[in-house]
Design a protein around this motif. Structure first.
Motif, PDB file in Angstrom:
ATOM      1  N   GLN A 511      16.934  41.025   6.691  1.00  0.00           N
ATOM      2  CA  GLN A 511      17.532  40.919   8.016  1.00  0.00           C
ATOM      3  C   GLN A 511      17.503  39.476   8.501  1.00  0.00           C
ATOM      4  O   GLN A 511      18.469  38.999   9.121  1.00  0.00           O
ATOM      5  CB  GLN A 511      16.779  41.818   8.994  1.00  0.00           C
ATOM      6  N   GLN A 562      22.963  49.600   4.653  1.00  0.00           N
ATOM      7  CA  GLN A 562      22.582  48.727   5.757  1.00  0.00           C
ATOM      8  C   GLN A 562      23.510  47.522   5.862  1.00  0.00           C
ATOM      9  O   GLN A 562      23.910  47.137   6.966  1.00  0.00           O
ATOM     10  CB  GLN A 562      21.138  48.250   5.592  1.00  0.00           C
ATOM     11  N   TRP A 566      26.134  45.710   8.957  1.00  0.00           N
ATOM     12  CA  TRP A 566      26.134  44.311   9.408  1.00  0.00           C
ATOM     13  C   TRP A 566      27.468  43.619   9.167  1.00  0.00           C
ATOM     14  O   TRP A 566      27.877  42.762   9.946  1.00  0.00           O
ATOM     15  CB  TRP A 566      25.022  43.535   8.692  1.00  0.00           C
ATOM     16  N   TYR A 607      21.354  53.153  10.172  1.00  0.00           N
ATOM     17  CA  TYR A 607      22.005  51.840  10.121  1.00  0.00           C
ATOM     18  C   TYR A 607      23.354  51.979  10.817  1.00  0.00           C
ATOM     19  O   TYR A 607      24.183  52.800  10.412  1.00  0.00           O
ATOM     20  CB  TYR A 607      22.234  51.391   8.683  1.00  0.00           C
ATOM     21  N   SER A 632      18.722  45.414  13.909  1.00  0.00           N
ATOM     22  CA  SER A 632      17.780  46.214  13.128  1.00  0.00           C
ATOM     23  C   SER A 632      18.153  47.692  13.209  1.00  0.00           C
ATOM     24  O   SER A 632      18.856  48.124  14.136  1.00  0.00           O
ATOM     25  CB  SER A 632      16.352  45.998  13.621  1.00  0.00           C
TER      26      SER A 632
END
Length: 776
Positions: A511, A562, A566, A607, A632
């Motif tokens: 992250q 995940q 993002w 996520y 997160s």
């Protein structure tokens, strides 16, 4: 599928056109893939045309014989090569040429042979090539026999017996395509046309079409050079013919034609528009050579303060690193397998690939062009200093071969609009705190600049603080400073040297690393290690490296789930839980514990890039959680209940995405899924068939591991089977595979030109699954 159809259509129409062009005294580029004989051992005298090879295995290339072998901890390839076999293999092919070809120049082109290849024609050695990733060409003309009843024999020795030679799986054999090229004595050079965009915007593009010609006859000639530009829709938008140019006997000519295109259709990651330049050599009013070069019009640049720009749009490079293997297919990868992988990566939000750490195949690069994926091209994993588990690799040959290999790659790939940056080394262990280290880098950078002006060059620096490259001036000599991992070090370097351009050449799935890319305008991009799991670089009993967004079978890993939250522009919701009780074990994407008796506390993560997420268990809300500022995941701790768990993502108060899982009962049947309904009879076209073990209601049974046997109709073949399990030692070239996480794949290829393929999957105590695919 549209990408692979486009490529195959171009292939077939090109073959048809070139057959016609031969009658017009022009160039013919014919596939030389079929009808080889192969022997997997060193054979004395195999280069001689009279050698008796009737008992050898008959096959077509591309072919990787290492991937067909047995895993063995004692294999010399070791952890780097994935414990698969190495050695020597010979290929032979017999062919004839008509009398009317005597006045032609005839060459053979290999896109790659692993490794340390030597090629013979009629017993004469044409040369050796240590680097198995380099494409190369040999002139056969003076050694050939012409006419009825006179045959020719080409023989290729591929030797990867000296091990360990690579830190990751390399493969073995003629694993890429081969062509026989026939031209007139006056012809364009190999990779002899370069379409360079000098300037472009939405109104006008200025192009330079640079052509390199050779006259291999004993007579001078006067020629005209014609350039036609074909738009993405197939229309000819410009044709220019030069004045007559004098070409001396046995001489060369370099000529550049300048031209402009109004309202060009620019190439970018969202609209990968591609033009074609059809270049012709005309002598005495007749066409004597022709080449078609695909290219894109675009302007790319890196800025120290603001990162990367494409056509004046500031974007982040969201990249992954990829090795050249495709799991069970090894190094001989059909184009449709790459297309499948690229589609999955684009779903994540990936817009770039770093080819690690060697040149990819020509069709891989063309597919990046067509699908709008930017590329960091890369030359070498080592210079002169070796690395562990690859001590007998390219480090043995760098000194004598780096210039040739770098030059050939730059010439081959200079027309690809997808290539926006070059890397000349990965974690190089040569001493970079020395004049010799400075010179090695600068020589490579200068060579690429001389072939592709304005192409930025970097390298993946290894522990720069320890190697002193941030303090000794080395980094300042780089066009763009690239570093592997330790993102905060790269941040500190740039902020101390704000005029330096920076990029993450290799990055983990952290992250913290993502936030640096997100929040630092000067960070041009990052390349995650890796997009897909790959063979090798693993400790026994594992044989596959496990750092991908996807496993080798194409199954999503939690890192991919995940990362999509993002990187994707679309609403994303992914639900995972700890596999073991009370927060222990790996993250898994299902609601079926492996042991119901001991599983009572479920740690759950979601996520998501949505503004808020609400979690439901059997229809009962477990609460709503907003999106954290640091991206997160959102966490819940639940008392486990059999049934349905569901996560719903909302933006502006509206449901925009969801994911749910149901607890599976006992395995009951096999369901077959295919990703496309038709296939062509072509080596580069394969289809993945996934066998899923499901319960009576059709829910995937993620803990089921039965042995699944595949069978197929006679008009097709099973190329490989796989399940994504990193410690599986089952052979890939087989018709059976144990399921892993409830599924496994069979990869099939057609053997007929029409009809219907039937695939069946069986397992003891389960209802069989069947599906059909048409051949077109």
């Amino acid at each position: 599928m549209k990408y692979i159809k486009s490529v195959l259509f171009i292939f077939f129409t090109t073959v048809s056109f070139l057959s016609f062009a031969q009658n017009a005294n022009s160039r013919v580029e014919a596939s030389f893939d079929n009808d080889w004989s192969f022997k997997q051992e060193d054979v004395v005298g195999a280069e001689k045309p009279e050698y008796a090879d009737a008992g050898w295995r008959k096959l077509s290339v591309p072919h990787d014989w290492s991937i067909e072998g047995e895993y063995d901890k004692l294999n010399a390839t070791g952890r780097g090569g994935g414990y698969l076999p190495s050695g020597i293999g010979w290929y032979r092919k017999r062919f004839t040429l008509a009398d009317d070809q005597k006045d032609k120049k005839i060459s053979i082109e290999f896109d790659g042979v692993l490794a340390n290849s030597e090629v013979f024609i009629n017993g004469k050695s044409l040369g050796k090539r240590p680097n198995g990733y380099s494409g190369f060409s040999y002139d056969l003309t003076s050694f050939l026999n012409f006419g009825k009843g006179k045959s020719n024999v080409i023989a290729v020795k591929a030797d990867n017996s000296v091990q360990p030679a690579s830190r990751y799986y390399a493969g073995a054999g003629i694993y890429r395509h081969v062509r026989l090229v026939t031209t007139n004595p006056i012809h364009f050079d190999h990779w002899g046309v370069f379409v360079r965009t000098k300037k472009s915007d939405a109104k006008q593009a200025e192009l330079s079409v640079e052509m390199n010609l050779t006259n291999e006859s004993n007579s001078p000639s006067s020629v005209e050079l014609q350039v036609s530009i074909i738009s993405p829709s197939g229309k000819t938008v410009k044709t220019i013919t030069s004045t007559k140019q004098n070409l001396t006997a046995s001489g060369k000519l370099n000529y550049a034609q300048l031209l402009t295109i109004d309202q060009p259709e620019l190439w970018d990651v969202e609209s990968p528009n591609l033009y074609k330049a059809v270049t012709k050599i005309i002598s005495g009013g007749k066409e004597i050579d022709q080449k078609t070069t695909e290219f894109g019009i675009r302007e790319a640049r890196f800025e120290a303060a603001s990162g990367f720009w494409l056509n004046d749009k500031n974007i982040k490079i969201k990249g992954v690193c990829l090795h050249h293997d495709a799991g069970s297919l090894g190094a001989a990868v059909p184009l449709s397998a790459w297309e499948r992988r690229f589609k999955l990566l684009k779903e994540v939000g990936v817009n770039a690939i770093r080819v690690g750490h060697n040149p990819a195949s020509p069709e891989f690069m063309s597919l990046c062009d067509k699908m709008g994926i930017m590329v960091m091209n890369e030359t070498f994993d080592t210079w002169t200093t070796s690395k562990n588990n690859g001590e007998n690799g390219y480090n043995l040959y760098f000194k004598d071969w780096w210039e040739r290999d770098t030059r050939d790659l730059a010439l081959r790939d200079r027309n690809h609009p997808s290539v926006v940056i070059y890397s000349v080394g990965n974690e190089i262990r040569d001493n970079l705190d020395s004049p010799e280290g400075f010179k090695k880098y600068k020589d490579q950078q200068d060579l690429i600049h001389s072939i592709i002006p304005d192409m930025p060059v970097t390298m993946a620096l290894f522990r720069p603080s320890a190697s002193k490259v941030y303090t000794n001036g080395f980094a300042q000599t780089m066009d763009i400073v690239g570093q592997n991992y330790r993102e905060s070090e790269l941040v500190n370097f740039h902020e101390a040297n704000p005029t330096q351009k920076v990029i993450g050449t290799e990055n983990g799935h952290t992250q913290a690393g993502w936030l640096i890319l997100r929040d630092k305008p000067y960070m041009a991009g990052q390349f995650l290690w890796t997009g897909f799991n790959y063979l090798g670089e693993a400790d026994w009993p594992e044989v596959t490296n496990n750092q991908g967004l996807f496993d080798i079978s194409g199954r999503w890993r939690t890192e991919g789930l995940q990362r999509q939250s993002w990187w994707s522009d679309k609403p994303v919701v992914h639900l995972v839980r700890r596999d073991d009780n009370a927060g222990k074990g790996d993250w898994v994407a299902n609601w079926t514990p492996s042991d119901f008796d001991t599983y009572d506390i479920a740690n759950v993560q979601v996520y998501s890039n949505c503004e808020e997420v609400e979690l439901f268990l059997n229809g009962k809300s477990q609460g709503v959680k907003p999106k954290p500022a640091n991206d997160s995941p959102r966490n819940w701790e639940l008392n486990f209940e059999k049934g349905t768990i569901k996560a719903v993502g909302r933006n502006g108060g509206k449901d925009v995405s969801f994911e749910e899982f149901k607890t599976a009962f006992e395995p009951a049947k096999i369901v077959l899924e295919v990703e496309k309904s038709s296939i062509s009879n072509n080596w580069d076209d394969v289809v993945y068939v996934t066998a899923k073990v499901v319960d009576k209601d059709g829910n995937l049974c993620p803990n089921a591991t039965p042995l699944i046997n595949f069978s197929i109709s006679e008009n097709a073949e099973i190329v490989a089977v796989e399940n994504g399990f990193n410690a599986s030692h089952e052979k890939f070239k087989d018709t059976k595979r144990f399921a892993y996480k409830g599924s496994c794949n069979a990869i099939i290829r057609a053997k007929a030109s029409n009809g219907e393929i039937t695939i069946t999957a069986k397992s003891e105590d389960l209802t069989s699954g069947t599906t059909k695919i048409s051949i077109k």
